[in-house]
Design a protein around this motif. Sequence first.
Motif, PDB file in Angstrom:
ATOM      1  N   HIS A 222      29.363  18.398  27.102  1.00  0.00           N
ATOM      2  CA  HIS A 222      28.825  17.683  25.942  1.00  0.00           C
ATOM      3  C   HIS A 222      28.062  18.589  24.978  1.00  0.00           C
ATOM      4  N   ILE A 223      28.164  19.912  25.138  1.00  0.00           N
ATOM      5  CA  ILE A 223      27.498  20.852  24.253  1.00  0.00           C
ATOM      6  C   ILE A 223      28.552  21.711  23.573  1.00  0.00           C
ATOM      7  N   CYS A 224      28.410  21.897  22.260  1.00  0.00           N
ATOM      8  CA  CYS A 224      29.319  22.775  21.532  1.00  0.00           C
ATOM      9  C   CYS A 224      29.009  24.223  21.900  1.00  0.00           C
ATOM     10  N   VAL A 225      29.998  24.920  22.444  1.00  0.00           N
ATOM     11  CA  VAL A 225      29.793  26.322  22.822  1.00  0.00           C
ATOM     12  C   VAL A 225      30.440  27.278  21.831  1.00  0.00           C
ATOM     13  N   GLY A 226      31.316  26.744  20.962  1.00  0.00           N
ATOM     14  CA  GLY A 226      31.964  27.613  19.996  1.00  0.00           C
ATOM     15  C   GLY A 226      32.672  26.830  18.911  1.00  0.00           C
ATOM     16  N   VAL A 227      33.021  27.528  17.841  1.00  0.00           N
ATOM     17  CA  VAL A 227      33.712  26.922  16.697  1.00  0.00           C
ATOM     18  C   VAL A 227      34.787  27.875  16.213  1.00  0.00           C
ATOM     19  N   PRO A 306      24.213  22.548  -9.070  1.00  0.00           N
ATOM     20  CA  PRO A 306      25.664  22.635  -8.866  1.00  0.00           C
ATOM     21  C   PRO A 306      25.984  23.200  -7.486  1.00  0.00           C
ATOM     22  N   LEU A 307      27.054  22.719  -6.882  1.00  0.00           N
ATOM     23  CA  LEU A 307      27.414  23.101  -5.525  1.00  0.00           C
ATOM     24  C   LEU A 307      28.303  24.339  -5.529  1.00  0.00           C
ATOM     25  N   GLY A 308      28.183  25.137  -4.453  1.00  0.00           N
ATOM     26  CA  GLY A 308      28.942  26.379  -4.347  1.00  0.00           C
ATOM     27  C   GLY A 308      30.242  26.209  -3.593  1.00  0.00           C
ATOM     28  N   SER A 309      31.111  27.185  -3.727  1.00  0.00           N
ATOM     29  CA  SER A 309      32.431  27.135  -3.105  1.00  0.00           C
ATOM     30  C   SER A 309      32.334  27.176  -1.581  1.00  0.00           C
ATOM     31  N   PRO A 310      33.105  26.321  -0.889  1.00  0.00           N
ATOM     32  CA  PRO A 310      33.112  26.321   0.570  1.00  0.00           C
ATOM     33  C   PRO A 310      34.254  27.151   1.163  1.00  0.00           C
ATOM     34  N   LYS A 311      34.970  27.918   0.345  1.00  0.00           N
ATOM     35  CA  LYS A 311      36.161  28.623   0.823  1.00  0.00           C
ATOM     36  C   LYS A 311      35.805  29.700   1.846  1.00  0.00           C
ATOM     37  N   LEU A 312      36.723  29.909   2.794  1.00  0.00           N
ATOM     38  CA  LEU A 312      36.535  30.932   3.813  1.00  0.00           C
ATOM     39  C   LEU A 312      36.607  32.324   3.208  1.00  0.00           C
ATOM     40  N   ARG A 313      35.830  33.248   3.771  1.00  0.00           N
ATOM     41  CA  ARG A 313      35.843  34.635   3.339  1.00  0.00           C
ATOM     42  C   ARG A 313      36.844  35.478   4.121  1.00  0.00           C
ATOM     43  N   ALA A 314      37.388  34.926   5.195  1.00  0.00           N
ATOM     44  CA  ALA A 314      38.335  35.662   6.034  1.00  0.00           C
ATOM     45  C   ALA A 314      39.351  34.666   6.580  1.00  0.00           C
ATOM     46  N   PRO A 315      40.524  35.146   7.007  1.00  0.00           N
ATOM     47  CA  PRO A 315      41.533  34.242   7.554  1.00  0.00           C
ATOM     48  C   PRO A 315      41.074  33.506   8.808  1.00  0.00           C
ATOM     49  N   ALA A 316      40.163  34.126   9.572  1.00  0.00           N
ATOM     50  CA  ALA A 316      39.686  33.517  10.810  1.00  0.00           C
ATOM     51  C   ALA A 316      38.198  33.775  10.974  1.00  0.00           C
ATOM     52  N   VAL A 317      37.465  32.722  11.315  1.00  0.00           N
ATOM     53  CA  VAL A 317      36.022  32.843  11.563  1.00  0.00           C
ATOM     54  C   VAL A 317      35.710  32.151  12.890  1.00  0.00           C
ATOM     55  N   ALA A 318      35.091  32.901  13.795  1.00  0.00           N
ATOM     56  CA  ALA A 318      34.720  32.356  15.106  1.00  0.00           C
ATOM     57  C   ALA A 318      33.205  32.364  15.244  1.00  0.00           C
ATOM     58  N   MET A 319      32.667  31.297  15.826  1.00  0.00           N
ATOM     59  CA  MET A 319      31.234  31.221  16.074  1.00  0.00           C
ATOM     60  C   MET A 319      31.012  30.875  17.540  1.00  0.00           C
ATOM     61  N   ARG A 358      19.666  25.542  26.422  1.00  0.00           N
ATOM     62  CA  ARG A 358      19.040  25.293  25.119  1.00  0.00           C
ATOM     63  C   ARG A 358      19.677  26.187  24.057  1.00  0.00           C
ATOM     64  N   LYS A 359      19.958  25.627  22.882  1.00  0.00           N
ATOM     65  CA  LYS A 359      20.529  26.418  21.792  1.00  0.00           C
ATOM     66  C   LYS A 359      19.471  27.362  21.242  1.00  0.00           C
ATOM     67  N   MET A 360      19.732  28.669  21.407  1.00  0.00           N
ATOM     68  CA  MET A 360      18.739  29.674  21.044  1.00  0.00           C
ATOM     69  C   MET A 360      19.182  30.572  19.894  1.00  0.00           C
ATOM     70  N   ALA A 361      20.494  30.712  19.715  1.00  0.00           N
ATOM     71  CA  ALA A 361      21.020  31.638  18.721  1.00  0.00           C
ATOM     72  C   ALA A 361      22.513  31.366  18.556  1.00  0.00           C
ATOM     73  N   HIS A 362      23.123  32.035  17.581  1.00  0.00           N
ATOM     74  CA  HIS A 362      24.578  31.999  17.500  1.00  0.00           C
ATOM     75  C   HIS A 362      25.089  33.327  16.969  1.00  0.00           C
ATOM     76  N   TYR A 363      26.375  33.545  17.207  1.00  0.00           N
ATOM     77  CA  TYR A 363      27.022  34.802  16.796  1.00  0.00           C
ATOM     78  C   TYR A 363      28.316  34.449  16.077  1.00  0.00           C
ATOM     79  N   THR A 364      28.505  35.028  14.910  1.00  0.00           N
ATOM     80  CA  THR A 364      29.691  34.759  14.103  1.00  0.00           C
ATOM     81  C   THR A 364      30.494  36.042  13.928  1.00  0.00           C
ATOM     82  N   LEU A 365      31.805  35.924  14.067  1.00  0.00           N
ATOM     83  CA  LEU A 365      32.695  37.070  13.913  1.00  0.00           C
ATOM     84  C   LEU A 365      33.831  36.698  12.967  1.00  0.00           C
TER      85      LEU A 365
END
Length: 386
Positions: A222-227, A306-319, A358-365
């Motif tokens: 029941h906890i999100c471990v990645g995206v 005004p709102l900013g663009s939500p487009k991805l900066r790379a073909p794949a983003v993992a968190m 407990r959610k303490m941090a995250h890492y994005t690649l």
Amino acid sequence: MQKNPLSATFKLGFLGAGQLARMSGLQAFRYGIQIGVFSDRDENEPVQFMTPHATTGSYDSVDDLTNFARNCDVLTLENEFIDSAILRAAQEQSGTNIFPSPDTFSLIENKLIEKQTFEDAGLAVTPYKLIEEESDLTTFGEKHGWPYVLKSSKGGYDGYGNETVSDIDEAIVAYENLGGHSGRDIVAEAFVDFTHELAVQVARNETGHVVYPCCETVQENHICVGVKSPAPVSKSIQEKAQQMAVTATEAINGKGIFAYEFFLTPDGELLLNESAPRPHNSGHYTIEGCITSQFENHVRAVMGLPLGSPKLRAPAVAMINLLGTDERDAQIDNALEGLRNTDGHLHVYGKLDSRPGRKMAHYTLLGDEMESTYKKAQQLTDAIRI
């Protein structure tokens, strides 16, 4: 006359003082504005180290919230642990606008109302029922099958406030544990057979709206471990989830940032599971992964910018969510490999105490291909201890 939101004396107030407010607050600082924070906890929280304008009080006290609101130019939410009637009273008595508005929040403030709101908007939701007496526990299981999920209508997160039940005996115990006999509304939800759990964020205000990519959330206990963004599903499914998220935001006349979680069933049906009137764990990847992060658009949305663009900066983003591994003062060990990577990004939330789960941090690649990027992110963070 309303103050210029880019004034150095403009103060954006957060109801909640955790990592979501911290990451939104960092974006507010980029615009040179001040932040205030209201917490209902005695211990120091991540945002309280960032600003001298920190207040402690009760979410159940109109007076506490009103006094805090009077010292801010706009208030916004970091969590849902509050009642819309109290928000409305604080807004009326202080004269300070709250976004999402109390009217918007009242349409999704608990899991029962939320389901009804989105059903009324024509959106498919997970089958559900308010449990009003113990016989309903049996009736729901007979109709929708065992196991199913019992949820506290208000206040659940990261597996707290939820219990999966396999038979009537477990259901009776869970109903008691969740507060069913203490006046708390308990909702039964069918156990959905799904292939993917998906999420979409939408930012909306009077200037328009933007929709983030459809991402996949990877869950354990029941906890999100990645995206994974974009989600490894067909383009048509991604677009359908995005459109459903826009429809849901319009149905509540939302101003701010909103997140929506979906189940994708084996036959290709999308079911709206839950929503959040705030930044969401599923959107943390947007800090480096998108042109404008969910946190920056949170600030822009509630301030009428005004709102900013939500487009991805790379073909794949993992968190990868970094959960506590030890019961101790918070510290990050074995993070060097992740820091050496040229397009890997570590975010530590500033919580003082760590505990397992407990959610303490995250890492994005960021990378060129989804599965290899996600696998590499897992490898780079596997040895980290917090």
